[in-house]
Design an enzyme around this catalytic site. Structure first.
Site, PDB file in Angstrom:
ATOM      1  NE  ARG A 281       0.201   1.515   3.360  1.00  0.00           N
ATOM      2  CZ  ARG A 281       1.125   2.413   3.558  1.00  0.00           C
ATOM      3  NH1 ARG A 281       2.401   2.061   3.655  1.00  0.00           N
ATOM      4  NH2 ARG A 281       0.839   3.686   3.654  1.00  0.00           N
ATOM      5  N   GLY A 282       0.246   2.402  -0.137  1.00  0.00           N
ATOM      6  CA  GLY A 282       1.015   3.635  -0.325  1.00  0.00           C
ATOM      7  C   GLY A 282       1.126   3.852  -1.823  1.00  0.00           C
TER       8      GLY A 282
ATOM      9  CD  GLN B  16      -3.200   2.779   6.772  1.00  0.00           C
ATOM     10  OE1 GLN B  16      -3.777   3.222   7.773  1.00  0.00           O
ATOM     11  NE2 GLN B  16      -3.858   2.528   5.654  1.00  0.00           N
TER      12      GLN B  16
ATOM     13  CG  ASP C 225      -3.122   8.032  -1.539  1.00  0.00           C
ATOM     14  OD1 ASP C 225      -3.021   8.533  -0.416  1.00  0.00           O
ATOM     15  OD2 ASP C 225      -2.791   6.851  -1.801  1.00  0.00           O
TER      16      ASP C 225
ATOM     17  CG  ASN D  66      -2.218  11.630   2.235  1.00  0.00           C
ATOM     18  OD1 ASN D  66      -1.695  10.713   1.603  1.00  0.00           O
ATOM     19  ND2 ASN D  66      -1.876  11.895   3.478  1.00  0.00           N
TER      20      ASN D  66
HETATM   21  O1  MRU Z   1      -4.577   3.181   2.198  1.00  0.00           O
HETATM   22  P1  MRU Z   1      -3.101   3.383   2.059  1.00  0.00           P
HETATM   23  O2  MRU Z   1      -2.317   2.842   3.216  1.00  0.00           O
HETATM   24  O3  MRU Z   1      -2.583   2.898   0.729  1.00  0.00           O
HETATM   25  O4  MRU Z   1      -2.925   4.965   2.077  1.00  0.00           O
HETATM   26  C1  MRU Z   1      -1.648   5.510   1.948  1.00  0.00           C
HETATM   27  C2  MRU Z   1      -1.612   6.979   2.055  1.00  0.00           C
HETATM   28  O5  MRU Z   1      -2.610   7.645   2.153  1.00  0.00           O
HETATM   29  C3  MRU Z   1      -0.267   7.632   1.924  1.00  0.00           C
HETATM   30  O6  MRU Z   1      -0.188   8.792   2.689  1.00  0.00           O
HETATM   31  C4  MRU Z   1      -0.037   8.000   0.445  1.00  0.00           C
HETATM   32  O7  MRU Z   1      -0.259   6.901  -0.378  1.00  0.00           O
HETATM   33  C5  MRU Z   1       1.328   8.520   0.206  1.00  0.00           C
HETATM   34  S1  MRU Z   1       2.525   7.235   0.299  1.00  0.00           S
HETATM   35  C6  MRU Z   1       4.059   7.836  -0.099  1.00  0.00           C
END
Ligand code: MRU
Length: 360
Positions: free
Chosen positions: A49-50, A203, A244, A254
């Protein structure tokens, strides 16, 4: 970094190995993805994820897809590739890096065939793996450059707050929002990081706290609803989060809670930075209200661990992301530099600059 969040093992018959982020911090386990179906599931269930990490993983989804093609027709191989990109694109809707990487792989495949229409399937598969490696390598370079460009915003003796995980676990490299912290730490600066827990999937508590602890950076965990208190107490000099998807006007999607933080930052006069590579910008979307926001399962809110914490049948609203309007953002830090007070004009100009990364 002392760990690789995602790594291709072997040649064209190889596979993608991911740190299974669902299990951290309790277990450090690598998950092998040998098929597109396994990768789709890994993205959907947040094993990987991320935004940038999802993009890199999706890029490697194409060599995986090609392993399942055993014909010898280039045209049919390309059709199979396109079908796989469409499938992977359905795994998660918000992080644009997923679509960016799939589009890049498709465009690359197309031009490879156009340039060499008589190439063998083996050559085609090798070239596609090479392009996926290039996405991965460039992500690492972009992360490092974001760190170098953002390091100045972390002052000696200061406090920095971050939300969700935008660190090494969210990228192929040293992260986006955490990258300036890694650079400042490497430069010997002393600072404190306040890590938002990041409900509902934690997270911050599970991943960012783990990462910063591994790196021996001074980190303090707070619940999301404590961010205001630490700001009011004057403990936060800057907030840095990842993104995101960034719309053409600088509105940023985000992790849910980022918008609330931006309001708190405004109220307390704390600068609010977004750190993201250029692959996170979506210039086809004019403003944030058009960014698709993922809604996730109700159980993520109705349970804590394995324990039910809300009445059965409770109505739930569980958006995984929110949108912070550009006017709440002090600056966006990218691998190319810094966009202060972002707006449509500045973003378009910034992304056109051809500052080529030569960081190794
Ligand atoms: O649901 P996730 O864990 O994928 O969400 C991740 C985020 O919102 C992060 O802040 C974003 O992807 C930036 S990662 C460098």
């Amino acid at each position: 970094m002392v760990f690789e969040t995602l790594e291709w093992i072997g040649g064209i018959d190889g596979h993608l190995e991911l740190i299974d982020q669902r299990l951290l911090p309790g277990e450090f386990t690598k998950l092998k993805c040998k098929t597109v179906a396994q990768l789709w599931d890994a993205i959907k269930t947040l094993a990987v994820r991320g935004a940038p990490a999802i993009g890199v993983a999706a890029g490697y989804g194409i060599p995986l897809a090609m392993q399942a093609y055993d014909g010898s027709e280039l045209k049919a191989a390309y059709a199979h590739l396109v079908k796989s990109t469409e499938h992977l694109a359905e795994s998660r809707p918000t992080a644009v890096n997923l679509f960016w990487a799939l589009e890049r792989m498709k465009t690359y495949a197309n031009s490879f065939i156009a340039n060499d229409p008589n190439c063998s399937i083996g050559e085609f598969k090798t070239a596609l793996l090479g392009e996926a490696h290039a996405i991965c390598r460039q992500d690492k370079e972009m992360c490092k450059a974001i760190g170098v460009n953002g390091e100045k915003f972390i002052k000696e003796g200061s406090g920095v707050l971050t939300h969700c995980n935008a660190g090494a676990l969210a990228t192929a490299g040293q992260g986006t929002a955490l990258s300036p912290m890694y650079e400042a730490h490497a430069n010997g600066k002393k600072f404190k990081v306040y890590v938002d827990e990041t409900r509902p999937l934690l997270q911050g508590a599970r991943l960012t706290a783990w990462e910063l602890t591994q790196a021996k950076i001074d980190a303090t965990l707070v619940c999301d609803n404590m961010a205001g208190v630490v700001m009011k107490a004057g403990k936060v000099d800057a907030i840095i989060t990842g993104a995101d998807r960034i719309a053409a006007n600088g509105d940023v999607a985000n992790k849910i809670g980022t918008y609330t933080l931006s309001i708190l930052a405004k109220a307390h006069g704390v600068p609010f930075y977004i750190a993201a590579p250029s692959s996170t910008f979506d210039l086809d979307i004019k403003s944030g209200d058009k960014i698709p926001i993922e809604e996730r399962d109700a159980d993520e809110i109705c349970e804590f661990g394995a324990r039910r914490t809300a009445p059965e049948g409770m109505k739930v609203f569980n958006p995984a992301f929110d949108v912070t309007c550009a006017e709440n953002i002090t600056a966006i830090i990218t691998e190319k530099g810094v966009i202060e007070k972002p707006n449509t004009k500045k973003i378009a100009a910034h992304l056109k600059t051809d500052k080529i990364l030569k960081l190794k």
